[in-house]
Design a protein around this motif. Structure first.
Motif, PDB file in Angstrom:
ATOM      1  N   MET A   1       0.848  -1.171   0.000  1.00  0.00           N
ATOM      2  CA  MET A   1       0.000   0.000   0.000  1.00  0.00           C
ATOM      3  C   MET A   1       0.898   1.241   0.000  1.00  0.00           C
ATOM      4  SD  MET A   1      -3.215   0.806   2.479  1.00  0.00           S
ATOM      5  CE  MET A   1      -3.997  -0.762   2.334  1.00  0.00           C
ATOM      6  N   THR A   2       0.574   2.175  -0.847  1.00  0.00           N
ATOM      7  CA  THR A   2       1.392   3.375  -0.968  1.00  0.00           C
ATOM      8  C   THR A   2       0.951   4.441   0.031  1.00  0.00           C
ATOM      9  OG1 THR A   2      -0.061   4.319  -2.641  1.00  0.00           O
ATOM     10  CG2 THR A   2       1.765   2.957  -3.420  1.00  0.00           C
ATOM     11  N   MET A   3       1.774   5.452   0.162  1.00  0.00           N
ATOM     12  CA  MET A   3       1.509   6.539   1.086  1.00  0.00           C
ATOM     13  C   MET A   3       0.413   7.474   0.574  1.00  0.00           C
ATOM     14  SD  MET A   3       4.545   8.597   2.806  1.00  0.00           S
ATOM     15  CE  MET A   3       4.487  10.340   2.661  1.00  0.00           C
ATOM     16  N   HIS A   4       0.266   7.548  -0.745  1.00  0.00           N
ATOM     17  CA  HIS A   4      -0.728   8.425  -1.363  1.00  0.00           C
ATOM     18  C   HIS A   4      -1.755   7.583  -2.115  1.00  0.00           C
ATOM     19  CE1 HIS A   4       1.779  11.831  -0.405  1.00  0.00           C
ATOM     20  NE2 HIS A   4       2.807  11.224  -0.975  1.00  0.00           N
ATOM     21  N   LEU A   5      -2.935   8.174  -2.328  1.00  0.00           N
ATOM     22  CA  LEU A   5      -3.978   7.478  -3.076  1.00  0.00           C
ATOM     23  C   LEU A   5      -3.575   7.341  -4.543  1.00  0.00           C
ATOM     24  CD1 LEU A   5      -7.229   9.140  -1.700  1.00  0.00           C
ATOM     25  CD2 LEU A   5      -6.179   7.001  -0.988  1.00  0.00           C
ATOM     26  N   SER A   6      -3.957   6.231  -5.135  1.00  0.00           N
ATOM     27  CA  SER A   6      -3.682   6.008  -6.551  1.00  0.00           C
ATOM     28  C   SER A   6      -4.704   6.781  -7.394  1.00  0.00           C
ATOM     29  CB  SER A   6      -3.776   4.519  -6.869  1.00  0.00           C
ATOM     30  OG  SER A   6      -5.120   4.090  -6.764  1.00  0.00           O
ATOM     31  N   PRO A   7      -4.429   6.964  -8.682  1.00  0.00           N
ATOM     32  CA  PRO A   7      -5.408   7.646  -9.542  1.00  0.00           C
ATOM     33  C   PRO A   7      -6.772   6.953  -9.553  1.00  0.00           C
ATOM     34  CG  PRO A   7      -3.295   7.570 -10.640  1.00  0.00           C
ATOM     35  CD  PRO A   7      -3.164   6.745  -9.383  1.00  0.00           C
ATOM     36  N   GLN A   8      -6.791   5.630  -9.498  1.00  0.00           N
ATOM     37  CA  GLN A   8      -8.066   4.902  -9.461  1.00  0.00           C
ATOM     38  C   GLN A   8      -8.818   5.185  -8.161  1.00  0.00           C
ATOM     39  OE1 GLN A   8      -9.624   3.201 -11.821  1.00  0.00           O
ATOM     40  NE2 GLN A   8     -11.338   2.952 -10.414  1.00  0.00           N
ATOM     41  N   GLU A   9      -8.109   5.265  -7.055  1.00  0.00           N
ATOM     42  CA  GLU A   9      -8.747   5.561  -5.773  1.00  0.00           C
ATOM     43  C   GLU A   9      -9.282   6.994  -5.746  1.00  0.00           C
ATOM     44  OE1 GLU A   9      -6.382   2.698  -2.653  1.00  0.00           O
ATOM     45  OE2 GLU A   9      -5.327   4.465  -3.436  1.00  0.00           O
ATOM     46  N   ILE A  10      -8.561   7.911  -6.361  1.00  0.00           N
ATOM     47  CA  ILE A  10      -9.041   9.295  -6.470  1.00  0.00           C
ATOM     48  C   ILE A  10     -10.323   9.320  -7.297  1.00  0.00           C
ATOM     49  CG2 ILE A  10      -8.538  11.573  -7.450  1.00  0.00           C
ATOM     50  CD1 ILE A  10      -6.938  11.137  -4.967  1.00  0.00           C
ATOM     51  N   ASP A  11     -10.349   8.583  -8.415  1.00  0.00           N
ATOM     52  CA  ASP A  11     -11.546   8.526  -9.254  1.00  0.00           C
ATOM     53  C   ASP A  11     -12.723   7.945  -8.480  1.00  0.00           C
ATOM     54  OD1 ASP A  11     -10.169   9.620 -11.380  1.00  0.00           O
ATOM     55  OD2 ASP A  11      -9.761   7.683 -12.337  1.00  0.00           O
TER      56      ASP A  11
ATOM     57  N   GLY B   1      -2.000  15.820 -13.647  1.00  0.00           N
ATOM     58  CA  GLY B   1      -3.128  16.513 -13.039  1.00  0.00           C
ATOM     59  C   GLY B   1      -3.770  15.803 -11.871  1.00  0.00           C
ATOM     60  N   VAL B   2      -3.380  14.585 -11.579  1.00  0.00           N
ATOM     61  CA  VAL B   2      -3.984  13.830 -10.479  1.00  0.00           C
ATOM     62  C   VAL B   2      -3.584  14.476  -9.156  1.00  0.00           C
ATOM     63  CG1 VAL B   2      -4.072  11.599  -9.307  1.00  0.00           C
ATOM     64  CG2 VAL B   2      -3.951  11.690 -11.789  1.00  0.00           C
ATOM     65  N   PRO B   3      -4.565  14.799  -8.291  1.00  0.00           N
ATOM     66  CA  PRO B   3      -4.214  15.382  -6.995  1.00  0.00           C
ATOM     67  C   PRO B   3      -3.497  14.358  -6.113  1.00  0.00           C
ATOM     68  CG  PRO B   3      -6.603  15.145  -7.232  1.00  0.00           C
ATOM     69  CD  PRO B   3      -5.993  14.708  -8.503  1.00  0.00           C
ATOM     70  N   ILE B   4      -2.498  14.825  -5.388  1.00  0.00           N
ATOM     71  CA  ILE B   4      -1.766  13.956  -4.470  1.00  0.00           C
ATOM     72  C   ILE B   4      -2.368  14.147  -3.085  1.00  0.00           C
ATOM     73  CG2 ILE B   4       0.473  13.482  -3.417  1.00  0.00           C
ATOM     74  CD1 ILE B   4       1.753  14.508  -6.000  1.00  0.00           C
ATOM     75  N   VAL B   5      -2.937  13.061  -2.568  1.00  0.00           N
ATOM     76  CA  VAL B   5      -3.634  13.098  -1.291  1.00  0.00           C
ATOM     77  C   VAL B   5      -3.099  11.987  -0.412  1.00  0.00           C
ATOM     78  CG1 VAL B   5      -5.888  12.998  -0.183  1.00  0.00           C
ATOM     79  CG2 VAL B   5      -5.689  13.954  -2.469  1.00  0.00           C
ATOM     80  N   GLY B   6      -2.780  12.307   0.831  1.00  0.00           N
ATOM     81  CA  GLY B   6      -2.266  11.317   1.771  1.00  0.00           C
ATOM     82  C   GLY B   6      -3.330  10.312   2.171  1.00  0.00           C
ATOM     83  N   ARG B   7      -2.974   9.053   2.150  1.00  0.00           N
ATOM     84  CA  ARG B   7      -3.905   7.976   2.482  1.00  0.00           C
ATOM     85  C   ARG B   7      -4.396   8.075   3.931  1.00  0.00           C
ATOM     86  NH1 ARG B   7      -4.951   3.583  -0.078  1.00  0.00           N
ATOM     87  NH2 ARG B   7      -3.147   3.799  -1.435  1.00  0.00           N
ATOM     88  N   SER B   8      -3.488   8.344   4.859  1.00  0.00           N
ATOM     89  CA  SER B   8      -3.867   8.382   6.270  1.00  0.00           C
ATOM     90  C   SER B   8      -4.836   9.532   6.559  1.00  0.00           C
ATOM     91  CB  SER B   8      -2.627   8.494   7.152  1.00  0.00           C
ATOM     92  OG  SER B   8      -1.924   9.688   6.867  1.00  0.00           O
ATOM     93  N   VAL B   9      -4.662  10.659   5.883  1.00  0.00           N
ATOM     94  CA  VAL B   9      -5.560  11.801   6.074  1.00  0.00           C
ATOM     95  C   VAL B   9      -6.959  11.463   5.594  1.00  0.00           C
ATOM     96  CG1 VAL B   9      -5.966  14.204   5.466  1.00  0.00           C
ATOM     97  CG2 VAL B   9      -3.654  13.413   5.862  1.00  0.00           C
ATOM     98  N   VAL B  10      -7.057  10.804   4.455  1.00  0.00           N
ATOM     99  CA  VAL B  10      -8.360  10.428   3.898  1.00  0.00           C
ATOM    100  C   VAL B  10      -9.057   9.432   4.814  1.00  0.00           C
ATOM    101  CG1 VAL B  10      -9.507   9.267   1.977  1.00  0.00           C
ATOM    102  CG2 VAL B  10      -7.697  10.901   1.525  1.00  0.00           C
ATOM    103  N   GLU B  11      -8.328   8.413   5.267  1.00  0.00           N
ATOM    104  CA  GLU B  11      -8.938   7.411   6.144  1.00  0.00           C
ATOM    105  C   GLU B  11      -9.430   8.042   7.437  1.00  0.00           C
ATOM    106  OE1 GLU B  11      -5.900   4.456   6.514  1.00  0.00           O
ATOM    107  OE2 GLU B  11      -6.337   3.595   4.538  1.00  0.00           O
TER     108      GLU B  11
END
Length: 72
Positions: free
Chosen positions: A1-11, A42-52
């Motif tokens: 699992m990466t530190m940031h959301l993937s483009p698919q997860e952002i979608d 153009g994909v926004p970079i968002v931290g996974r832990s912040v989103v969760e």
């Protein structure tokens, strides 16, 4: 699992929005999650832990607001 959301997860998070600028605005304004930066595509970079953390807070607020208020 990466530190940031993937483009698919952002979608998935921003569905039905498909434009990257609209997704960035949705994440910042509606969800209240800071966007660290944007990738060259153009994909926004968002931290996974912040989103969760934010989604857990929203779910807890929804759980509290459900049901009848019997104290009145």
């Amino acid at each position: 699992m990466t530190m940031h959301l993937s483009p698919q997860e952002i979608d998935d998070l921003c569905s039905p929005l498909t434009q990257r600028a609209a997704q960035t605005r949705f994440i910042e304004k509606v969800l209240g999650i800071p966007v660290a930066a944007r990738r060259p595509d153009g994909v926004p970079i968002v931290g996974r832990s912040v989103v969760e953390e934010r989604l857990k807070e929203k779910n807890a607020a929804v759980q509290k607001s459900r049901g009848f208020n019997w104290s009145k």
